[in-house]
Design an enzyme around this catalytic site. Structure first.
Site: not given
Ligand code: IMP
Ligand code: MG
Length: 179
Positions: A102, A130, A164
């Site tokens: 993300d 994403k 989950r």
């Molecule tokens: P990041 O550090 O923003 O890349 O995202 C880290 C974590 O956020 C991921 O490993 C997911 O656990 C959670 N996450 C991000 N986007 C989503 C989503 O759309 N649904 C559920 N969990 C998300």
């Molecule tokens: Mg999560």
């Protein structure tokens, strides 16, 4: 649970067909090197179990637990390592498995932390990516599916630790997300 979804993006059979393809790619790429998989808990658990059983190579498996979300739908930016001992990665070929790329903050922090211990190589495999401008520059080497900027649950992905165990991946209905 399924009723809480606005729509299904990928059903179970579609996910497994894609895992066949990624597993074949990984098996080809690592046929001559011993692979060490580091799965990021809890989101990658179900993905990991289905993917690794499709890779017919000797490999080692370790898990890592971080917190980056604190219950909401946006990354708080700070990544806390929940375990004291990090997996031993020195001199190994590492493949990090995570549920979704993300903002990239989580994977970036994990990658940098592991690289301090001098692995031979580090690659990243995510089930979902994403399509957004990322806060942190991280590239995934293997990606299951690309999605838009929507909040998804199922197949390991949670909203406040729920959903989950849904066998599919879908967009959570907006009114169920606390603002
Ligand atoms: P990041 O550090 O923003 O890349 O995202 C880290 C974590 O956020 C991921 O490993 C997911 O656990 C959670 N996450 C991000 N986007 C989503 C989503 O759309 N649904 C559920 N969990 C998300
Ligand atoms: Mg999560």
């Amino acid at each position: 649970m399924q009723d809480d979804l606005e729509r299904v993006l990928f059903d179970g059979p579609t996910i497994l067909r894609r895992l066949d393809e990624i597993a074949a790619q990984i098996s080809t790429d690592y046929h001559d090197r011993e692979l060490t998989v580091i799965a990021v808990l809890n989101g990658s658990l179900i993905f990991m179990a289905d993917l690794l059983r499709r890779i017919p190579l000797p490999l080692k498996l370790d898990c890592l637990s971080v917190a980056s979300y604190h219950g909401g739908t946006r990354s708080a930016g700070e990544v806390v390592f929940k375990q004291i001992m990090l997996p031993d990665v020195a001199g190994r070929h590492i493949l990090i498995l995570d549920d979704i790329l993300d903002s990239g903050l989580t994977l970036n922090a994990i990658r940098r932390k592991l690289e301090e211990a001098k692995p031979l190589s580090v690659r990243v495999c995510v089930l979902l990516e994403k399509k957004i401008e990322r806060a942190a520059r991280v590239e995934a080497d293997y990606v299951g599916f690309e999605i838009g900027n929507e909040f998804v649950v199922g197949y390991g992905l949670d909203y406040m630790e729920r959903y989950r165990n849904l066998p599919c991946i879908g967009v959570l209905r907006k009114e169920l997300i606390a603002s």
